[in-house]
Design a protein around this motif. Structure first.
Motif, PDB file in Angstrom:
ATOM      1  N   GLU A 256      55.664  -5.882   7.100  1.00 40.89           N
ATOM      2  CA  GLU A 256      55.917  -6.326   8.468  1.00 40.89           C
ATOM      3  C   GLU A 256      55.857  -7.836   8.518  1.00 40.89           C
ATOM      4  O   GLU A 256      54.992  -8.448   7.876  1.00 40.89           O
ATOM      5  CB  GLU A 256      54.886  -5.752   9.439  1.00 40.89           C
ATOM      6  N   ARG A 258      55.192 -10.782  11.136  1.00 40.41           N
ATOM      7  CA  ARG A 258      54.604 -10.982  12.461  1.00 40.41           C
ATOM      8  C   ARG A 258      54.653 -12.452  12.841  1.00 40.41           C
ATOM      9  O   ARG A 258      54.431 -13.323  11.986  1.00 40.41           O
ATOM     10  CB  ARG A 258      53.162 -10.481  12.477  1.00 40.41           C
ATOM     11  N   ASP A 259      54.895 -12.721  14.120  1.00 45.53           N
ATOM     12  CA  ASP A 259      54.918 -14.111  14.574  1.00 45.53           C
ATOM     13  C   ASP A 259      53.530 -14.540  15.025  1.00 45.53           C
ATOM     14  O   ASP A 259      52.546 -13.803  14.851  1.00 45.53           O
ATOM     15  CB  ASP A 259      55.968 -14.302  15.675  1.00 45.53           C
ATOM     16  N   THR A 261      52.174 -14.655  17.802  1.00 44.86           N
ATOM     17  CA  THR A 261      51.560 -13.803  18.822  1.00 44.86           C
ATOM     18  C   THR A 261      51.188 -12.431  18.267  1.00 44.86           C
ATOM     19  O   THR A 261      50.761 -11.562  19.009  1.00 44.86           O
ATOM     20  CB  THR A 261      52.514 -13.625  20.020  1.00 44.86           C
ATOM     21  N   ASP A 262      51.375 -12.227  16.982  1.00 45.33           N
ATOM     22  CA  ASP A 262      51.116 -10.976  16.276  1.00 45.33           C
ATOM     23  C   ASP A 262      52.145  -9.898  16.600  1.00 45.33           C
ATOM     24  O   ASP A 262      51.938  -8.727  16.313  1.00 45.33           O
ATOM     25  CB  ASP A 262      49.706 -10.451  16.565  1.00 45.33           C
ATOM     26  N   GLU A 263      53.278 -10.301  17.171  1.00 40.91           N
ATOM     27  CA  GLU A 263      54.357  -9.350  17.414  1.00 40.91           C
ATOM     28  C   GLU A 263      55.148  -9.136  16.123  1.00 40.91           C
ATOM     29  O   GLU A 263      55.454 -10.094  15.405  1.00 40.91           O
ATOM     30  CB  GLU A 263      55.291  -9.868  18.503  1.00 40.91           C
ATOM     31  N   VAL A 264      55.476  -7.881  15.839  1.00 36.21           N
ATOM     32  CA  VAL A 264      56.278  -7.573  14.657  1.00 36.21           C
ATOM     33  C   VAL A 264      57.732  -7.913  14.958  1.00 36.21           C
ATOM     34  O   VAL A 264      58.361  -7.302  15.830  1.00 36.21           O
ATOM     35  CB  VAL A 264      56.143  -6.091  14.271  1.00 36.21           C
ATOM     36  N   VAL A 265      58.271  -8.889  14.227  1.00 33.90           N
ATOM     37  CA  VAL A 265      59.645  -9.330  14.464  1.00 33.90           C
ATOM     38  C   VAL A 265      60.616  -8.746  13.445  1.00 33.90           C
ATOM     39  O   VAL A 265      61.832  -8.804  13.639  1.00 33.90           O
ATOM     40  CB  VAL A 265      59.737 -10.868  14.458  1.00 33.90           C
ATOM     41  N   ARG A 266      60.083  -8.163  12.380  1.00 35.95           N
ATOM     42  CA  ARG A 266      60.921  -7.558  11.367  1.00 35.95           C
ATOM     43  C   ARG A 266      60.042  -6.640  10.516  1.00 35.95           C
ATOM     44  O   ARG A 266      58.851  -6.891  10.357  1.00 35.95           O
ATOM     45  CB  ARG A 266      61.566  -8.632  10.491  1.00 35.95           C
ATOM     46  N   TYR A 291      54.083 -17.691  10.636  1.00 37.66           N
ATOM     47  CA  TYR A 291      54.342 -16.261  10.516  1.00 37.66           C
ATOM     48  C   TYR A 291      53.383 -15.653   9.495  1.00 37.66           C
ATOM     49  O   TYR A 291      52.849 -16.363   8.626  1.00 37.66           O
ATOM     50  CB  TYR A 291      55.784 -15.995  10.085  1.00 37.66           C
TER      51      TYR A 291
END
Length: 312
Positions: A256, A258-259, A261-266, A291
């Motif tokens: 994973e 993550r950016d 903000t801890d959002e999974v971007v890919r 990242y």
């Protein structure tokens, strides 16, 4: 990751063949004119370091390919801050595998991290690698810790019955937890030997720490080897690692991205081939920033290893 190959895991197993490419193309996306500045930034000694420390920089222009884990000489000029400053006349760096402790929700594991030390005889490199396990040096990755106090290691020798590691006078008992395996796996990897390790103090062999053999079951089932923690890059990024060679180990590694903000971007997964895995990330459509790449077993539940990098 207990299995029949514990005696070679982490030394010259097939997972380490990928390291032959570690220094030449791991971050080929970095433009040549950026490399020297990045090398100098990465090799700048941190304030907490008391002894000269090369930092692993896989960005070196002209750096040769690495051979298998252990005493891997870097045939290039990494360039220390201040231009020609080096730790000793003619000093050259060497790549060594060091093992650190990672606390996870899946338990406590050893994780391998590559660091750079001065080249020299194998026992000198082994001692330098062990000293990376001391708290005043320690891991580059903040997710890892070490169990050895400063001044723990004083010498390394190859003897008839194995490897002998001399400890400082402050060590009077077997360190707790995975400390012994930290040192065993590190020194055996550098020396490319699987012979048992005996730890001794000035008073003689340390009780409970004689003829210690490596225990592959305490090494994390999934480990990221490359990129180095804190890498600054753009374009594309090659990510490599190792996975347990046990029959029960993962056959695929999930990842994973993550950016901040801890959002999974890919996300995705990749096959494990001969205990190694590799993938390439296209960073061109990512906004500049920090990242985290996370890797874990896709088909078998494992602990997660992570690396942080910065996209320009």
């Amino acid at each position: 990751m207990a299995h029949e190959r514990d005696d070679i895991d982490g030394l010259d197993g097939p997972d380490d063949l990928a390291l032959q490419r570690l220094l030449t193309d791991a971050v080929a996306d970095v433009e040549p004119h950026d490399r020297l500045g990045e090398i100098r930034r990465r090799t700048a000694p941190a304030p907490r370091r008391t002894r000269q420390r090369w930092t692993l920089a896989v960005l070196g222009a002209g750096v040769a390919t690495a051979s298998v884990v252990g005493a891997v000489a870097l045939a290039g000029n990494l360039g220390l801050p201040g231009g020609d400053d080096q730790s000793a006349a003619g000093s050259q760096p060497a790549l060594v595998g060091t093992y650190f402790v990672g606390e996870t929700t899946d338990g406590t594991w050893l994780y391998r991290e590559f660091q750079v030390v001065d080249a020299g005889p194998a026992t000198d490199r082994a001692l330098a690698a062990l000293r990376r396990l001391e708290v005043d040096a320690g891991p580059e990755d903040p997710d890892y810790t070490t169990l050895w106090p400063d001044g723990s290691f004083t010498s390394v020798a190859v003897v008839d019955d194995g490897i002998r590691v001399e400890l400082g006078s402050r060590i009077r008992a077997v360190p707790a937890g995975l400390a012994l395996q930290q040192a065993v796996q590190t020194v055996q990897g550098v020396l490319q030997q699987t012979t048992p390790v005996t730890f001794a103090t000035p008073d003689g062999p340390l009780a409970g720490a004689t003829s210690v053999r490596r225990d592959g079951s305490v090494v994390a089932p999934v480990n990221i080897s490359d990129p180095v923690e804190g890498l600054e890059t753009s374009g594309t990024l090659v990510v490599r690692g190792r996975a347990s060679a046990a029959r029960t180990g993962p056959k695929r590694v999930a990842w994973e991205l993550r950016d901040a903000t801890d959002e999974v971007v890919r996300a995705g997964d990749v096959d494990v081939t001969e205990a190694a895995w590799t993938m390439t990330l296209d960073l061109s459509d990512l906004a500049p920033g920090r990242y985290v790449i996370a890797a874990f077993g896709a088909d078998v539940a494992t602990a997660t290893d992570t690396r942080t990098f910065v996209v320009h």
